[in-house]
Design an enzyme around this catalytic site. Sequence first.
Site, PDB file in Angstrom:
ATOM      1  N   ASN B 241       0.789  -1.228   0.000  1.00 33.47           N
ATOM      2  CA  ASN B 241       0.000   0.000   0.000  1.00 33.47           C
ATOM      3  C   ASN B 241       0.813   1.265   0.000  1.00 33.47           C
ATOM      4  OD1 ASN B 241      -2.711  -0.491   0.040  1.00 33.47           O
ATOM      5  ND2 ASN B 241      -2.623  -1.248   2.127  1.00 33.47           N
ATOM      6  N   CYS B 242       0.363   2.233  -0.785  1.00 36.31           N
ATOM      7  CA  CYS B 242       0.817   3.598  -0.620  1.00 36.31           C
ATOM      8  C   CYS B 242      -0.429   4.426  -0.387  1.00 36.31           C
ATOM      9  CB  CYS B 242       1.563   4.072  -1.848  1.00 36.31           C
ATOM     10  SG  CYS B 242       3.031   3.092  -2.180  1.00 36.31           S
ATOM     11  N   VAL B 243      -1.047   4.281   0.769  1.00 34.30           N
ATOM     12  CA  VAL B 243      -2.208   5.108   1.126  1.00 34.30           C
ATOM     13  C   VAL B 243      -1.889   5.810   2.429  1.00 34.30           C
ATOM     14  CG1 VAL B 243      -3.946   3.753  -0.073  1.00 34.30           C
ATOM     15  CG2 VAL B 243      -3.336   3.145   2.238  1.00 34.30           C
TER      16      VAL B 243
END
Lengths: 348, 428
Positions: B241-243
Amino acid sequence: MAYRVVHYINQFFAGVGGEEKADYRPEARDGAVGPGLALNGALGGDAEIVGTVICGDSYFADNIEEAKKQILELIAKFEPDAVVAGPAFNAGRYGTACGAVCEAVANELNIPTVTGMYEENPGVDMFKKATYIVKTADSARGMKDAIPVMAKLVLKQLRGEPIGKPEEEGYIPKGVRINYFADKIGAVRAVDMFVKKLKGEPYTTEYPMPVFDRVPPNPPVANLAEATIALVTSGGIVPKGNPDHIEASSASKYGEYSLAGVESLSAETHETAHGGYDPTYANENPNRVLPVDVMRELEKEGVIKKFHETFYTTVGNGTSVANAKKFGAEIAQKLKDANVTAVIVTST
Amino acid sequence: MKLELHKVKVTDLKWGDKTLFDGGTLYVNKAEIEEMLLEDERFAKVSVDFAKPGESVRILPVKDVVEPRCKLEGENEVFPGFIGDVDTVGCGKTLVLSGAAVVTCGRIVGFQEGIIDMSGPGADYTPFSKTNNVVLVFEPKEGLEKHEYEAACRMAGLKTAHYLACAVKGAAADEVETYELPCFAEAMKSHEGLPKVAYLYMLQSQGLLHDTYVYGVDAKKILPTLIHPNEVMDGAIVSGNCVSACDKNNTYSHLNNPVIKEMYARHGKDFNFVGCIITNENTTLADKKRSSSYAVKLARLLGVDGLIITEEGFGNPDTDLIMNCRKAEKAGIKTVLLTDEYAGRDGASQSLADACSEADAVVTAGNANEVVVLPKMEKVIGFPEYADIIAGGFDGSLREDGSIETEIQAITGATNELGFNRIAAYTG
């Protein structure tokens, strides 16, 4: 040195008189008056009521802006560190005045405020975000319970102490979510709640979900050619000059205006009262929000039988759900009474 | 399925000529790690650093955090599909370097990576101020696509975590935890009189670098399925994830999922914990409907009385959370939801993007929009200028004096929706 507190009360609690004296104009007295004596005692020497400002409920309700200004000036002269208003219990006009005074004090003087009201006092919904409102009984019989809670809350604010949860401190929630560090991690709290729910034991959700009305749409209009169609808007279109002073945001009222003989709206005749969007295009041609021109054309072409010649309007900009619901119900009833078949509701 | 976690407590990190464990200290051969990671041609540069609890150190932008683990006994190896083969994990013995973590740090998306402060007020919000962190800072080869870069960083974190654990094989465990749940046939006959429950585990799968992997499979391509909780402890679920940093489930929190841990702890006492269902959070309405219906159908097939549901992320996935809740409750399955909130900096806005009256038991991991000031740290590992563009930060977040004014949204793990932390919120 003790903190300086000013107390706001109405003509009744000041001993001036009842309803017959409700038009009593704002007045300042030194020291505590009426319920202020008990409040002063509850403040316990750390804070002192240096002055009391009194105003008749009707005078306030009939001259809100002017009264607020006068009261604020009288309060400011005492150079207070905090202001306490009421408690107003279930008195609607008094509650509204207490809330409005606290809101004005917080905004203009930037000092802590506390008031007290019964949960159903209309002042609660109007001002719970602006000030701490201590939950009280519905009549002055609840005075002795309310005073110590109000005193504690004003002292905590004066001392800069953290204010706890509403149920611990006795105030009506302002509706603001506040973070804190609980004793247990979230997963443990979740499983605790889960076990209670499974067993049918009481538990308290940490986030009460807002629940919205779901209104099932009516069936389509079967025969438009026989229909009377009305326009309603939350886009704030009003006759030029906004004769009923509908607020630019958080509207407390709606307007009802005739369109008899009006073929189209224009910049000369109408404008928007809405404060939540760039009004340039709505003011240039108000039909863009309230399409009277198109409705008249449809009427001429016989697509619809009749365009209803009264429109209803308010501003949906931060307007409370409670107010919106009330406006909606009233407007719907009026449209039904006028045998309107269907309504087109436009926003901004 | 029975899994033993052999936990070796790491209380300090030191550089050494050889990576080894001695008396609570993990000695790390820096050059060896850098060399190992640079085998991946996608990296231009890799550097390794330490960040220990209490130090005046800030790490940003943080991508993922991984706990060092490796198999001691049993089939396959941890992180199946990445380190291990794709065969089943979750049985036998697994070595865990508890108290240690691998933190990966790089400029991938920039605004969707996080901050870890090892001391000061920011340290209260992140679980990773309490771990001894081996920090990997990456720089990609020029022209490397973002998704490729993310894949490289993900792999490097897993590799390093596995490498560190392998170096500690043979050390005596400070603690052994045993986790066992039987097959369904047996589970259904056990613990008569106790309600049967399961855990509905929502995985971020909005795509475009909002991804989670299950045995190496992109979770947006799965139908909801059953997973044994022990498989999760062996790294069957990996974050890609890149959130927003506060509420993405980094790989560390999957490995140490506290809901699974707590459900095991109460199993056989308060309920009969029969298993986990994983589901995704795809962006299209059809996917949301399909996955929520399918997940609840699995719960009905299991015949459970209750489900704990955890969300990952916020906004769009709020709709998945609510669909899961409503469909379960309509099927007579009692639910508790674990989420966090975006109620605005003043806390006055609606917290979730969706709501339903059935969601009457919600645990919150706090309002991610709360603003905090993180004072200057003596040392910054990574790229401090990213404070301005990290989600939750804003223009001017990084002040001239080195302090950062930011929403806690930017702090890694701050409002973790697996319920990792003590933070909560009330209506005041």
